[in-house]
Design an enzyme around this catalytic site. Structure first.
Site, short mmCIF file in Angstrom:
data_model
loop_
_atom_site.label_atom_id
_atom_site.label_comp_id
_atom_site.label_asym_id
_atom_site.label_seq_id
_atom_site.Cartn_x
_atom_site.Cartn_y
_atom_site.Cartn_z
N SER A 100 -5.24 -13.71 27.94
CA SER A 100 -4.73 -12.83 29.00
C SER A 100 -5.57 -12.95 30.25
CB SER A 100 -4.76 -11.37 28.55
OG SER A 100 -4.04 -11.21 27.36
N1 SAH Z 1 -7.57 -11.83 22.65
C1 SAH Z 1 -7.22 -13.22 22.69
C2 SAH Z 1 -5.81 -13.41 23.15
C3 SAH Z 1 -5.05 -14.27 22.21
S1 SAH Z 1 -3.31 -14.35 22.43
C4 SAH Z 1 -8.22 -14.01 23.51
O1 SAH Z 1 -9.15 -13.44 24.10
O2 SAH Z 1 -8.09 -15.24 23.53
C5 SAH Z 1 -2.73 -13.41 21.07
C6 SAH Z 1 -3.05 -13.94 19.70
O3 SAH Z 1 -2.42 -13.07 18.76
C7 SAH Z 1 -2.52 -15.34 19.40
O4 SAH Z 1 -3.58 -16.17 19.08
C8 SAH Z 1 -1.59 -15.13 18.21
O5 SAH Z 1 -1.63 -16.17 17.26
C9 SAH Z 1 -2.16 -13.84 17.62
N2 SAH Z 1 -1.25 -13.10 16.72
C10 SAH Z 1 0.09 -12.88 16.82
N3 SAH Z 1 0.52 -12.17 15.76
C11 SAH Z 1 -0.58 -11.93 14.97
C12 SAH Z 1 -0.78 -11.27 13.73
N4 SAH Z 1 0.23 -10.70 13.05
N5 SAH Z 1 -2.03 -11.22 13.23
C13 SAH Z 1 -3.07 -11.79 13.87
N6 SAH Z 1 -2.93 -12.45 15.04
C14 SAH Z 1 -1.71 -12.53 15.59
#
Ligand code: SAH
Length: 253
Positions: A100
């Site tokens: 993000s």
């Molecule tokens: N906070 C992260 C943002 C990652 S984007 C950063 O700083 O990089 C959101 C992430 O949520 C993705 O990697 C995606 O694979 C994960 N995601 C989606 N559904 C999920 C679930 N049910 N459990 C764990 N992770 C999940």
């Protein structure tokens, strides 16, 4: 349950707190504009500049600003994108996922820490991604559990944090839709992926006095930031601004 669209949410009653957040970085507000020299991706000046922009956008929580000034965001993205790491933009992190933009990270963390000048207790992050926000969270709480459903990203995050030696951060490979019961109850839960609804498991695993901040589709049919406060009287829900997060998916891959 009260759902009300608003720009802000009400102050919370006290929750379990950790030690005070110590100012690790000085000159946060007074810092001068960065000079052209010493303004490379790896320099403190680029993060000072990013934090100044966040302040101009209305972010004011000192702990959040200090943590974001401290954590080197460029270390979490592909080296080809490192020069964009401190711009207010989301960036690809592989496997179709994105980190993000700083403003959104800061907004969610500020909501999470609202009314708190001390570190939170245990915090759960759903969606580790590249691990950036998890490391920022490690500055704001005593213990962080961060769960990721994509093995490739979980491993990438492990690699990214390995040299940082963040003792209070636990990276978990699993389906965050189920929360992570072993660490519950949590003083805060923050999700970086948005689903049709907030999973009940998250609310169940929130401590009384705790707060959940997550994107979710609301009755308005779009994804909004949702804040849920678990109080002794029950669960209070607020819906804030529209957002665009990657989808929350079930299962691991
Ligand atoms: N906070 C992260 C943002 C990652 S984007 C950063 O700083 O990089 C959101 C992430 O949520 C993705 O990697 C995606 O694979 C994960 N995601 C989606 N559904 C999920 C679930 N049910 N459990 C764990 N992770 C999940």
């Amino acid at each position: 349950m009260v759902a009300r669209p608003s720009a802000s949410v009400t102050p919370r009653p006290a929750a379990p707190l950790g030690p005070p957040i110590r100012p690790a970085v000085t000159g946060l507000v007074e810092s001068r504009p960065a000079q052209a020299s010493g303004f490379g991706t790896g320099s403190q000046a680029v993060r000072v500049d990013m934090v100044r922009k966040l302040q101009a956008q209305g972010i004011s929580h000192t702990g959040v600003l200090m943590a974001m000034q401290t954590v080197e965001r460029h270390r979490f993205v592909d080296s080809a994108l490192a020069n964009q790491a401190y711009e207010d933009t989301s960036l690809p992190i592989g496997l179709g996922q994105t980190i993000s933009k700083p403003n959104v990270v800061a907004r969610m963390l500020e909501l999470m820490c609202q009314g708190r000048t001390e570190k939170l207790g245990r915090v759960l992050e759903i969606g580790t991604g590249c691990g950036y926000q998890a490391v920022v969270l490690s500055h704001l709480s005593q213990e962080v559990y961060s769960i990721e459903r994509l093995r490739g990203l979980h491993e990438k995050a492990r690699e990214n944090v390995r040299t940082l030696r963040v003792a209070n951060l636990h990276l978990i490979f699993g389906d965050g839709m189920l929360g992570f019961p072993k660490g519950a109850p949590y003083a805060a839960i923050i999700a970086a992926a948005g689903g049709e609804a907030i999973p009940q498991a998250w609310i169940d695993q929130l401590a009384v006095g705790g707060r959940l901040v997550a994107p979710a589709v609301t009755v308005r049919g779009h994804q909004h930031l949702v804040v849920i406060d678990k109080t002794a009287r029950g669960v209070e829900r607020s819906e804030l601004e529209a957002v665009h997060f990657v989808p929350l998916k079930s299962g691991i891959a």
